[in-house]
Design a protein around this motif. Structure first.
Motif, PDB file in Angstrom:
ATOM      1  N   LEU A 287      13.099 -87.367  13.710  1.00 54.94           N
ATOM      2  CA  LEU A 287      14.512 -87.621  13.442  1.00 54.94           C
ATOM      3  C   LEU A 287      14.720 -88.090  12.005  1.00 54.94           C
ATOM      4  CD1 LEU A 287      15.677 -89.377  16.730  1.00 54.94           C
ATOM      5  CD2 LEU A 287      16.195 -87.055  15.965  1.00 54.94           C
ATOM      6  N   GLY A 288      13.777 -88.879  11.501  1.00 53.62           N
ATOM      7  CA  GLY A 288      13.841 -89.315  10.108  1.00 53.62           C
ATOM      8  C   GLY A 288      13.755 -88.159   9.142  1.00 53.62           C
ATOM      9  N   ALA A 289      12.903 -87.187   9.440  1.00 47.26           N
ATOM     10  CA  ALA A 289      12.796 -86.002   8.588  1.00 47.26           C
ATOM     11  C   ALA A 289      14.104 -85.218   8.594  1.00 47.26           C
ATOM     12  CB  ALA A 289      11.641 -85.124   9.050  1.00 47.26           C
ATOM     13  N   LEU A 290      14.738 -85.125   9.748  1.00 44.42           N
ATOM     14  CA  LEU A 290      16.032 -84.431   9.827  1.00 44.42           C
ATOM     15  C   LEU A 290      17.099 -85.161   9.018  1.00 44.42           C
ATOM     16  CD1 LEU A 290      16.123 -83.414  13.592  1.00 44.42           C
ATOM     17  CD2 LEU A 290      15.884 -81.902  11.630  1.00 44.42           C
ATOM     18  N   ILE A 291      17.144 -86.473   9.140  1.00 46.67           N
ATOM     19  CA  ILE A 291      18.123 -87.264   8.390  1.00 46.67           C
ATOM     20  C   ILE A 291      17.871 -87.122   6.893  1.00 46.67           C
ATOM     21  CG2 ILE A 291      18.837 -89.636   7.855  1.00 46.67           C
ATOM     22  CD1 ILE A 291      18.382 -90.250  10.848  1.00 46.67           C
ATOM     23  N   ALA A 292      16.618 -87.222   6.497  1.00 44.02           N
ATOM     24  CA  ALA A 292      16.289 -87.122   5.073  1.00 44.02           C
ATOM     25  C   ALA A 292      16.594 -85.742   4.518  1.00 44.02           C
ATOM     26  CB  ALA A 292      14.817 -87.467   4.856  1.00 44.02           C
ATOM     27  N   SER A 293      16.452 -84.711   5.335  1.00 41.92           N
ATOM     28  CA  SER A 293      16.740 -83.364   4.845  1.00 41.92           C
ATOM     29  C   SER A 293      18.230 -83.172   4.557  1.00 41.92           C
ATOM     30  CB  SER A 293      16.263 -82.313   5.845  1.00 41.92           C
ATOM     31  OG  SER A 293      17.052 -82.330   7.014  1.00 41.92           O
ATOM     32  N   PHE A 294      19.082 -83.990   5.157  1.00 43.27           N
ATOM     33  CA  PHE A 294      20.511 -83.944   4.862  1.00 43.27           C
ATOM     34  C   PHE A 294      20.890 -84.897   3.729  1.00 43.27           C
ATOM     35  CE2 PHE A 294      20.723 -82.577   9.395  1.00 43.27           C
ATOM     36  CZ  PHE A 294      21.239 -81.316   9.160  1.00 43.27           C
ATOM     37  N   VAL A 295      20.310 -86.088   3.716  1.00 51.02           N
ATOM     38  CA  VAL A 295      20.723 -87.137   2.782  1.00 51.02           C
ATOM     39  C   VAL A 295      20.104 -86.967   1.392  1.00 51.02           C
ATOM     40  CG1 VAL A 295      20.627 -89.621   2.344  1.00 51.02           C
ATOM     41  CG2 VAL A 295      21.164 -88.787   4.623  1.00 51.02           C
ATOM     42  N   LEU A 296      18.807 -86.768   1.305  1.00 50.83           N
ATOM     43  CA  LEU A 296      18.126 -86.771   0.013  1.00 50.83           C
ATOM     44  C   LEU A 296      18.597 -85.668  -0.942  1.00 50.83           C
ATOM     45  CD1 LEU A 296      14.500 -87.818   1.000  1.00 50.83           C
ATOM     46  CD2 LEU A 296      16.366 -89.217   0.128  1.00 50.83           C
ATOM     47  N   PRO A 297      18.807 -84.433  -0.498  1.00 53.75           N
ATOM     48  CA  PRO A 297      19.313 -83.428  -1.449  1.00 53.75           C
ATOM     49  C   PRO A 297      20.699 -83.764  -2.002  1.00 53.75           C
ATOM     50  CG  PRO A 297      18.381 -82.336   0.455  1.00 53.75           C
ATOM     51  CD  PRO A 297      18.435 -83.799   0.769  1.00 53.75           C
ATOM     52  N   ARG A 298      21.520 -84.410  -1.201  1.00 57.11           N
ATOM     53  CA  ARG A 298      22.854 -84.791  -1.670  1.00 57.11           C
ATOM     54  C   ARG A 298      22.800 -85.908  -2.696  1.00 57.11           C
ATOM     55  NH1 ARG A 298      23.153 -82.326   2.857  1.00 57.11           N
ATOM     56  NH2 ARG A 298      24.965 -81.194   3.614  1.00 57.11           N
ATOM     57  N   LEU A 299      21.700 -86.665  -2.693  1.00 62.21           N
ATOM     58  CA  LEU A 299      21.491 -87.711  -3.697  1.00 62.21           C
ATOM     59  C   LEU A 299      20.746 -87.183  -4.916  1.00 62.21           C
ATOM     60  CD1 LEU A 299      20.462 -90.678  -1.366  1.00 62.21           C
ATOM     61  CD2 LEU A 299      22.681 -90.263  -2.428  1.00 62.21           C
ATOM     62  N   GLY A 300      20.379 -85.916  -4.889  1.00 65.19           N
ATOM     63  CA  GLY A 300      19.674 -85.310  -6.006  1.00 65.19           C
ATOM     64  C   GLY A 300      18.187 -85.593  -6.025  1.00 65.19           C
ATOM     65  N   MET A 301      17.629 -85.962  -4.895  1.00 64.65           N
ATOM     66  CA  MET A 301      16.209 -86.291  -4.823  1.00 64.65           C
ATOM     67  C   MET A 301      15.443 -85.120  -4.216  1.00 64.65           C
ATOM     68  SD  MET A 301      16.443 -90.207  -3.444  1.00 64.65           S
ATOM     69  CE  MET A 301      14.689 -90.443  -3.442  1.00 64.65           C
ATOM     70  N   GLY A 302      14.411 -84.686  -4.915  1.00 62.71           N
ATOM     71  CA  GLY A 302      13.531 -83.653  -4.402  1.00 62.71           C
ATOM     72  C   GLY A 302      12.098 -84.129  -4.519  1.00 62.71           C
ATOM     73  N   LEU A 303      11.328 -83.956  -3.481  1.00 58.18           N
ATOM     74  CA  LEU A 303       9.974 -84.492  -3.473  1.00 58.18           C
ATOM     75  C   LEU A 303       8.897 -83.418  -3.569  1.00 58.18           C
ATOM     76  CD1 LEU A 303      10.456 -87.165  -0.684  1.00 58.18           C
ATOM     77  CD2 LEU A 303      10.466 -87.521  -3.138  1.00 58.18           C
ATOM     78  N   GLY A 304       9.274 -82.171  -3.591  1.00 54.23           N
ATOM     79  CA  GLY A 304       8.278 -81.105  -3.668  1.00 54.23           C
ATOM     80  C   GLY A 304       7.760 -80.725  -2.301  1.00 54.23           C
ATOM     81  N   GLY A 305       6.572 -80.144  -2.277  1.00 50.57           N
ATOM     82  CA  GLY A 305       5.991 -79.685  -1.022  1.00 50.57           C
ATOM     83  C   GLY A 305       4.650 -80.345  -0.768  1.00 50.57           C
ATOM     84  N   GLY A 306       4.097 -80.089   0.381  1.00 49.50           N
ATOM     85  CA  GLY A 306       2.796 -80.634   0.736  1.00 49.50           C
ATOM     86  C   GLY A 306       2.892 -81.724   1.794  1.00 49.50           C
ATOM     87  N   TRP A 307       1.721 -82.112   2.276  1.00 56.38           N
ATOM     88  CA  TRP A 307       1.638 -83.113   3.343  1.00 56.38           C
ATOM     89  C   TRP A 307       2.186 -84.463   2.912  1.00 56.38           C
ATOM     90  CZ3 TRP A 307      -0.046 -82.809   8.358  1.00 56.38           C
ATOM     91  CH2 TRP A 307      -0.601 -81.604   8.747  1.00 56.38           C
ATOM     92  N   LEU A 308       1.776 -84.930   1.737  1.00 53.08           N
ATOM     93  CA  LEU A 308       2.181 -86.263   1.290  1.00 53.08           C
ATOM     94  C   LEU A 308       3.687 -86.342   1.097  1.00 53.08           C
ATOM     95  CD1 LEU A 308       1.303 -89.071   0.527  1.00 53.08           C
ATOM     96  CD2 LEU A 308       0.969 -88.269  -1.809  1.00 53.08           C
ATOM     97  N   SER A 309       4.271 -85.339   0.489  1.00 56.38           N
ATOM     98  CA  SER A 309       5.717 -85.376   0.290  1.00 56.38           C
ATOM     99  C   SER A 309       6.456 -85.269   1.624  1.00 56.38           C
ATOM    100  CB  SER A 309       6.170 -84.266  -0.651  1.00 56.38           C
ATOM    101  OG  SER A 309       5.961 -83.006  -0.073  1.00 56.38           O
TER     102      SER A 309
END
Length: 84
Positions: free
Chosen positions: A40-62
């Protein structure tokens, strides 16, 4: 969705839920609860973080960081609603 994707989803969800439970003290949900909180946190972050202009890249750690941030937001919201 292949079996590898499901296993990755479960692992990332479990780690993110566990980390969020440690960051937001007072929350421990067990393995299944941590997986649910992390997903659920991943779903929330997928909506919130792009709107804040935050991108973390790809991979397991991100993916873990992304899901953890969303799970912390979820647990903080739960704490606010629980107090009200």
């Amino acid at each position: 969705m292949g079996i590898e994707s499901i296993v990755a989803l479960l692992v990332v969800g479990a780690v993110a839920g566990w980390l969020a439970g440690k960051i937001v003290s007072g929350y421990g949900f067990g393995l299944v609860g941590n997986i649910v909180v992390g997903i659920l946190g991943a779903l929330i972050a997928s909506f919130v973080l792009p709107r804040l202009g935050m991108g973390l890249g790809g991979g397991w750690l991100s993916a873990i960081v992304h899901a953890t941030l969303g799970a912390v937001i979820l647990l903080a919201l739960l704490r606010v609603v629980k107090r009200a």
